[in-house]
Write an enzyme that holds these catalytic residues in place. Structure first.
Site, PDB file in Angstrom:
ATOM      1  N   GLY A 201      39.126  41.218  36.368  1.00  0.00           N
ATOM      2  CA  GLY A 201      39.189  41.135  34.910  1.00  0.00           C
ATOM      3  C   GLY A 201      37.843  40.923  34.266  1.00  0.00           C
ATOM      4  O   GLY A 201      36.786  41.170  34.852  1.00  0.00           O
TER       5      GLY A 201
ATOM      6  N   CYS B  48      30.114  35.609  40.177  1.00  0.00           N
ATOM      7  CA  CYS B  48      30.672  36.902  39.771  1.00  0.00           C
ATOM      8  C   CYS B  48      31.361  36.787  38.407  1.00  0.00           C
ATOM      9  O   CYS B  48      30.681  36.691  37.396  1.00  0.00           O
ATOM     10  CB  CYS B  48      31.573  37.449  40.875  1.00  0.00           C
ATOM     11  SG  CYS B  48      31.901  39.215  40.729  1.00  0.00           S
ATOM     12  N   LEU B  49      32.686  36.769  38.346  1.00  0.00           N
ATOM     13  CA  LEU B  49      33.366  36.595  37.058  1.00  0.00           C
ATOM     14  C   LEU B  49      32.956  35.269  36.411  1.00  0.00           C
ATOM     15  O   LEU B  49      32.799  35.193  35.188  1.00  0.00           O
ATOM     16  CB  LEU B  49      34.886  36.664  37.231  1.00  0.00           C
ATOM     17  CG  LEU B  49      35.726  36.499  35.957  1.00  0.00           C
ATOM     18  CD1 LEU B  49      35.428  37.604  34.945  1.00  0.00           C
ATOM     19  CD2 LEU B  49      37.219  36.476  36.304  1.00  0.00           C
TER      20      LEU B  49
ATOM     21  N   HIS C 158      27.695  37.409  45.571  1.00  0.00           N
ATOM     22  CA  HIS C 158      28.610  36.478  46.243  1.00  0.00           C
ATOM     23  C   HIS C 158      27.873  35.657  47.301  1.00  0.00           C
ATOM     24  O   HIS C 158      27.657  36.123  48.412  1.00  0.00           O
ATOM     25  CB  HIS C 158      29.761  37.253  46.885  1.00  0.00           C
ATOM     26  CG  HIS C 158      30.749  37.743  45.894  1.00  0.00           C
ATOM     27  ND1 HIS C 158      32.021  37.228  45.795  1.00  0.00           N
ATOM     28  CD2 HIS C 158      30.653  38.684  44.928  1.00  0.00           C
ATOM     29  CE1 HIS C 158      32.667  37.842  44.815  1.00  0.00           C
ATOM     30  NE2 HIS C 158      31.850  38.733  44.275  1.00  0.00           N
TER      31      HIS C 158
ATOM     32  N   GLU D 214      29.006  33.300  49.017  1.00  0.00           N
ATOM     33  CA  GLU D 214      29.922  32.950  50.110  1.00  0.00           C
ATOM     34  C   GLU D 214      30.075  34.069  51.130  1.00  0.00           C
ATOM     35  O   GLU D 214      30.676  33.882  52.190  1.00  0.00           O
ATOM     36  CB  GLU D 214      31.291  32.555  49.548  1.00  0.00           C
ATOM     37  CG  GLU D 214      32.189  33.700  49.137  1.00  0.00           C
ATOM     38  CD  GLU D 214      31.850  34.355  47.803  1.00  0.00           C
ATOM     39  OE1 GLU D 214      32.622  35.229  47.386  1.00  0.00           O
ATOM     40  OE2 GLU D 214      30.830  34.015  47.183  1.00  0.00           O
TER      41      GLU D 214
END
Length: 195
Positions: free
Chosen positions: A56, A84-85, A175, A177
């Site tokens: 989204g 990210c988001l 990211h 992670e």
């Protein structure tokens, strides 16, 4: 007990973040973005907050739930890392534009270049250029104060990291992670131990 609250934006990678947080000595609490309020977060009283990746856009409340409120109301006193988001939500909260990326990335590794020469604690011990995994179709654009751009991608010059000039609020588009992010563990270590 050291607590890290992770706001889950309905992302499949959220427990990778939680696992690393636990390995680094903080107790991770994962809560979905529509299952907690600011009051609930204040009751937990976390030492820091990570706003997770997810599908989204930060422009839609149904996609990010409480995330924008967390940034606006808690970021002045509680360190926040948006991934990210979560990074896009930080940009959006402080007036940056959100737009389609020049190229869609899904599990692609890019070279990330640190462009901010000030010694930020989040990037302590991090090389000026490193590899990172990207999963996104949107990016933060037209960043202005109080946000400062910290990193860009080498191949397309998209904004890859930002921070607030006054508050302990950081965002990374990539990211940390992911095993494909060469210094991601170190960045998360720095967020937990140096910010």
């Amino acid at each position: 007990m050291d607590l890290t609250l992770i706001i889950d934006n309905y992302d499949s990678f959220v427990y990778n973040i939680a696992q690393i947080v636990g390995e680094l000595g903080s107790y991770p609490i994962v809560i979905r973005n529509d299952e907690i309020s600011i009051k609930g977060i204040e009751r937990i009283d976390p030492d820091r907050i990570i706003i997770s990746p997810g599908p989204g856009t930060p422009e839609k409340r149904e996609d990010i739930g409480v995330s924008l409120d967390v940034i606006k109301y808690l970021g002045k006193r509680t360190p926040i890392l948006g991934v990210c988001l979560g990074h896009q939500a930080i940009g959006y909260a402080f007036g940056a534009k959100i737009r389609r990326a020049r190229k869609v990335f899904h599990g692609k590794i890019s070279n990330i270049i640190l462009v901010n020469n000030s010694p930020l604690s989040l990037y302590y011990g991090i090389a000026k250029e490193f590899k990172a995994t990207r999963y996104h179709s949107l990016v933060v654009d037209e960043v202005h104060r109080p946000l400062i751009v910290d990193a860009i991608s080498a191949e397309d010059n998209e904004i890859m990291a930002i921070h607030h000039e006054e508050y302990p609020i950081y965002g990374v588009q990539f990211h940390p992670e992911s095993v494909g992010t060469s210094l991601g563990y170190k960045i998360l270590y720095n967020f937990l131990n140096r910010v």
